[in-house]
Design a protein around this motif. Structure first.
Motif, PDB file in Angstrom:
ATOM      1  N   VAL A  83       0.936  -1.194   0.011  1.00  0.00           N
ATOM      2  CA  VAL A  83      -0.148   0.355  -0.272  1.00  0.00           C
ATOM      3  C   VAL A  83       0.779   1.208   0.199  1.00  0.00           C
ATOM      4  CG1 VAL A  83      -1.678   0.894   0.961  1.00  0.00           C
ATOM      5  CG2 VAL A  83      -1.801  -0.993   1.297  1.00  0.00           C
ATOM      6  N   TYR A  84       0.456   1.987  -0.755  1.00  0.00           N
ATOM      7  CA  TYR A  84       1.740   3.561  -1.152  1.00  0.00           C
ATOM      8  C   TYR A  84       0.939   4.298  -0.608  1.00  0.00           C
ATOM      9  CZ  TYR A  84       3.997   0.389  -4.267  1.00  0.00           C
ATOM     10  OH  TYR A  84       4.850  -1.263  -4.842  1.00  0.00           O
ATOM     11  N   SER A  85       1.646   5.507  -0.512  1.00  0.00           N
ATOM     12  CA  SER A  85       1.451   6.944   0.473  1.00  0.00           C
ATOM     13  C   SER A  85       0.311   7.977  -0.423  1.00  0.00           C
ATOM     14  CB  SER A  85       2.477   7.766   0.468  1.00  0.00           C
ATOM     15  OG  SER A  85       2.610   8.592  -0.256  1.00  0.00           O
ATOM     16  N   ASP A  86       0.147   7.587  -1.473  1.00  0.00           N
ATOM     17  CA  ASP A  86      -0.828   7.921  -2.206  1.00  0.00           C
ATOM     18  C   ASP A  86      -2.294   7.092  -3.325  1.00  0.00           C
ATOM     19  OD1 ASP A  86       0.227   6.116  -4.269  1.00  0.00           O
ATOM     20  OD2 ASP A  86       0.950   6.873  -5.779  1.00  0.00           O
ATOM     21  N   GLY A  87      -1.969   6.248  -2.233  1.00  0.00           N
ATOM     22  CA  GLY A  87      -3.096   4.561  -2.118  1.00  0.00           C
ATOM     23  C   GLY A  87      -2.792   4.216  -2.563  1.00  0.00           C
ATOM     24  N   ARG A  88      -2.812   3.711  -3.927  1.00  0.00           N
ATOM     25  CA  ARG A  88      -2.620   2.744  -4.207  1.00  0.00           C
ATOM     26  C   ARG A  88      -1.869   1.484  -4.025  1.00  0.00           C
ATOM     27  NH1 ARG A  88       1.630   2.728  -7.548  1.00  0.00           N
ATOM     28  NH2 ARG A  88       3.180   4.191  -7.075  1.00  0.00           N
ATOM     29  N   CYS A  89      -2.534   0.505  -4.247  1.00  0.00           N
ATOM     30  CA  CYS A  89      -1.960  -0.729  -3.987  1.00  0.00           C
ATOM     31  C   CYS A  89      -1.493  -1.596  -5.038  1.00  0.00           C
ATOM     32  CB  CYS A  89      -2.735  -1.223  -2.881  1.00  0.00           C
ATOM     33  SG  CYS A  89      -4.426  -1.151  -3.082  1.00  0.00           S
ATOM     34  N   GLU A  90      -1.114  -2.503  -4.529  1.00  0.00           N
ATOM     35  CA  GLU A  90      -1.151  -3.349  -5.916  1.00  0.00           C
ATOM     36  C   GLU A  90      -0.803  -4.926  -4.627  1.00  0.00           C
ATOM     37  OE1 GLU A  90       2.546  -1.423  -7.963  1.00  0.00           O
ATOM     38  OE2 GLU A  90       3.816  -3.170  -6.802  1.00  0.00           O
ATOM     39  N   VAL A  91      -0.682  -6.102  -5.427  1.00  0.00           N
ATOM     40  CA  VAL A  91      -0.044  -7.274  -4.947  1.00  0.00           C
ATOM     41  C   VAL A  91       1.110  -7.090  -4.605  1.00  0.00           C
ATOM     42  CG1 VAL A  91      -0.767  -9.975  -5.473  1.00  0.00           C
ATOM     43  CG2 VAL A  91      -2.587  -7.974  -6.184  1.00  0.00           C
ATOM     44  N   LYS A  92       0.956  -7.836  -3.398  1.00  0.00           N
ATOM     45  CA  LYS A  92       2.604  -7.808  -3.254  1.00  0.00           C
ATOM     46  C   LYS A  92       3.447  -8.606  -3.959  1.00  0.00           C
ATOM     47  CE  LYS A  92       5.463  -7.826   0.956  1.00  0.00           C
ATOM     48  NZ  LYS A  92       5.384  -8.148   2.131  1.00  0.00           N
ATOM     49  N   GLN A  93       5.116  -8.332  -4.732  1.00  0.00           N
ATOM     50  CA  GLN A  93       5.439  -9.748  -5.243  1.00  0.00           C
ATOM     51  C   GLN A  93       5.664 -10.903  -4.440  1.00  0.00           C
ATOM     52  OE1 GLN A  93       7.145  -8.372  -8.195  1.00  0.00           O
ATOM     53  NE2 GLN A  93       7.883  -9.821  -8.975  1.00  0.00           N
ATOM     54  N   ASN A  94       5.297 -11.721  -5.856  1.00  0.00           N
ATOM     55  CA  ASN A  94       4.932 -13.176  -5.191  1.00  0.00           C
ATOM     56  C   ASN A  94       6.202 -13.531  -4.980  1.00  0.00           C
ATOM     57  OD1 ASN A  94       4.644 -16.031  -4.874  1.00  0.00           O
ATOM     58  ND2 ASN A  94       4.201 -16.488  -7.196  1.00  0.00           N
ATOM     59  N   THR A  95       6.579 -13.661  -3.379  1.00  0.00           N
ATOM     60  CA  THR A  95       8.291 -14.335  -2.945  1.00  0.00           C
ATOM     61  C   THR A  95       7.843 -15.604  -3.000  1.00  0.00           C
ATOM     62  OG1 THR A  95       7.032 -13.732  -0.427  1.00  0.00           O
ATOM     63  CG2 THR A  95       8.770 -11.912  -2.125  1.00  0.00           C
ATOM     64  N   SER A  96       6.747 -16.541  -2.744  1.00  0.00           N
ATOM     65  CA  SER A  96       6.993 -17.803  -2.867  1.00  0.00           C
ATOM     66  C   SER A  96       7.344 -18.953  -3.945  1.00  0.00           C
ATOM     67  CB  SER A  96       5.720 -18.813  -2.751  1.00  0.00           C
ATOM     68  OG  SER A  96       4.867 -18.348  -3.832  1.00  0.00           O
ATOM     69  N   GLN A  97       8.023 -17.682  -5.085  1.00  0.00           N
ATOM     70  CA  GLN A  97       8.778 -19.338  -5.729  1.00  0.00           C
ATOM     71  C   GLN A  97      10.109 -19.773  -5.283  1.00  0.00           C
ATOM     72  OE1 GLN A  97       8.448 -19.590  -9.338  1.00  0.00           O
ATOM     73  NE2 GLN A  97       6.092 -18.804  -8.792  1.00  0.00           N
ATOM     74  N   ARG A  98      11.018 -18.502  -4.772  1.00  0.00           N
ATOM     75  CA  ARG A  98      12.396 -18.267  -3.931  1.00  0.00           C
ATOM     76  C   ARG A  98      12.744 -19.031  -4.695  1.00  0.00           C
ATOM     77  NH1 ARG A  98       8.210 -20.194   0.692  1.00  0.00           N
ATOM     78  NH2 ARG A  98       8.309 -18.184   1.979  1.00  0.00           N
ATOM     79  N   ASP A  99      13.183 -18.504  -6.012  1.00  0.00           N
ATOM     80  CA  ASP A  99      13.864 -19.528  -6.992  1.00  0.00           C
ATOM     81  C   ASP A  99      15.551 -19.618  -6.937  1.00  0.00           C
ATOM     82  OD1 ASP A  99      14.300 -16.120  -7.763  1.00  0.00           O
ATOM     83  OD2 ASP A  99      13.280 -16.537  -9.825  1.00  0.00           O
ATOM     84  N   LYS A 100      16.062 -18.959  -6.028  1.00  0.00           N
ATOM     85  CA  LYS A 100      17.318 -19.330  -5.759  1.00  0.00           C
ATOM     86  C   LYS A 100      17.552 -19.761  -5.182  1.00  0.00           C
ATOM     87  CE  LYS A 100      20.248 -15.267  -7.932  1.00  0.00           C
ATOM     88  NZ  LYS A 100      18.680 -13.928  -8.480  1.00  0.00           N
TER      89      LYS A 100
END
Length: 331
Positions: free
Chosen positions: A5-22
């Motif tokens: 959630v950003y200060s200007d009110g925008r929001c986006e789905v958090k980066q999919n960290t479940s990959q853990r590709d390394k």
DNA sequence: TCTCCTCGAGATCT
DNA sequence: CTCGAGGAGA
């Protein structure tokens, strides 16, 4: 689902960290040097819960040569359930450093080439991976050995495969469990016992490791038990045994033993195992097919083929698992 | 006999 | 998630 959630009110789905590709690979190995790891957390989900303790011991040639153990002050209070489980209270961690500091110490303790061991260690790896990345901008990519996988494969007669159960099975004290350092020690003791279990079952480490790594080049599981993989080390057989030189084929899952073990018994009697039903087949041993959804009318392709041969006058008997055991025992 | 694929059962960590 | 099954097709 998590949101940025950003200060200007925008929001986006958090980066999919479940990959853990390394992330490193889960491997089966018995290294001479490794680091046994255990963490305590505020819950089971690496996305929402925090680490409150990291412990590790370095073992080389069966000797403990280094230790690491630090408590962490989490951003949220520790739930009473977790305090009850681990004995770690909010008071105990009130002067402890934050996770960022502790993970940096831990990353100095562990070396990139170290193999990490632990019990259901994927759990610990996920927490450590995420925190190493977010707090230290470091990709934790060590390969790891899950002692749970080894226990599952080797110990068949316990009611479950929890660390507590495996420890009890070997008479290892569970005192002080659910604290990082003590869990490392308990897991290490179990690992030692499991390793010596291979000798008891007269299996080489190489063969044991092979039994896990039956993957084809594209990574798909090809864990089929093939007739050619089942050989007998016996040289003389009882030629009067009812199964001697008979051809046995299995269908479905046996209730009382694995198909591999059953096949081993067959070849040890001087009988022959077949992968599929042919004119040469003498016995089709019927296991449980209930769970195979793709099967019509409760009959596998091997059964249908055998029934066809029987109608055509071939010398094939379809027998139940219990009748099979009677035959095995010579009756 | 080998490759590629699908499916169901049953778990473990805090 | 891992593991142990069966099956189609070449």
């Amino acid at each position: 689902m998590q949101w940025n959630v950003y200060s200007d009110g925008r929001c986006e789905v958090k980066q999919n960290t479940s990959q853990r590709d390394k992330k490193g690979k889960s491997i089966i190995a018995f290294p001479d040097e490794f680091v046994m790891v255990d963490i305590e957390t505020t819950g089971c989900d690496a996305r929402y819960n925090e680490i409150i303790e990291i412990s590790a011991i370095r073992i080389k040639d069966d000797q403990v040569i280094d230790r690491f153990s630090m408590l962490i002050r989490p951003w949220n209070d520790i739930d009473p359930f977790i305090t009850n489980l681990t004995g770690i209270t909010n008071q105990m961690v009130q002067d402890a450093p934050r996770v960022g500091e502790v993970i940096k110490h831990f990353l100095r303790f562990i070396r990139p080439e170290d193999i990490i061991l632990g019990y259901n260690v994927n759990f610990d790896i996920n927490f450590l991976y995420d925190n190493a990345l977010s707090e230290a901008d470091y990709y934790l990519n060590n390969d790891f050995v899950d002692v749970l996988r080894i226990a599952r494969k080797l110990i068949k007669n316990t009611e479950n495969d929890k660390l507590k159960t495996i420890a009890a099975f070997y008479g290892i004290s569970y005192e002080g469990a659910h604290r990082g350092e003590q869990d490392c020690i308990i897991c290490l003791e179990c690992y030692r016992q499991l390793r010596s279990e291979l000798d008891k079952q007269s299996m080489s480490e190489a063969d044991f490791i092979d039994s896990f790594n039956k993957r084809s080049s594209n990574g798909y599981f090809t864990n089929q038990i093939r007739v050619k993989d089942i050989v007998s080390d016996k040289t003389a057989f009882d030629e009067n045994h009812p199964l001697f030189s008979k051809v046995c084929v299995f269908t479905g899952a046996l209730e009382k033993m694995s198909r591999k073990d059953a096949m081993q018994m067959v070849v040890d009697l001087g009988s022959i195992c077949g992968d599929q039903v042919t004119r040469k087949t003498n016995y089709l041993v019927l296991g449980n097919l209930d769970y195979v959804k793709s099967i019509e009318e409760g009959k596998s392709s091997k059964m249908k083929k055998a029934e066809g041969y029987i109608l055509a006058g071939q010398d094939i008997e379809i027998i139940s698992e219990n009748v099979f055991y009677e035959l095995i025992s010579g009756g």
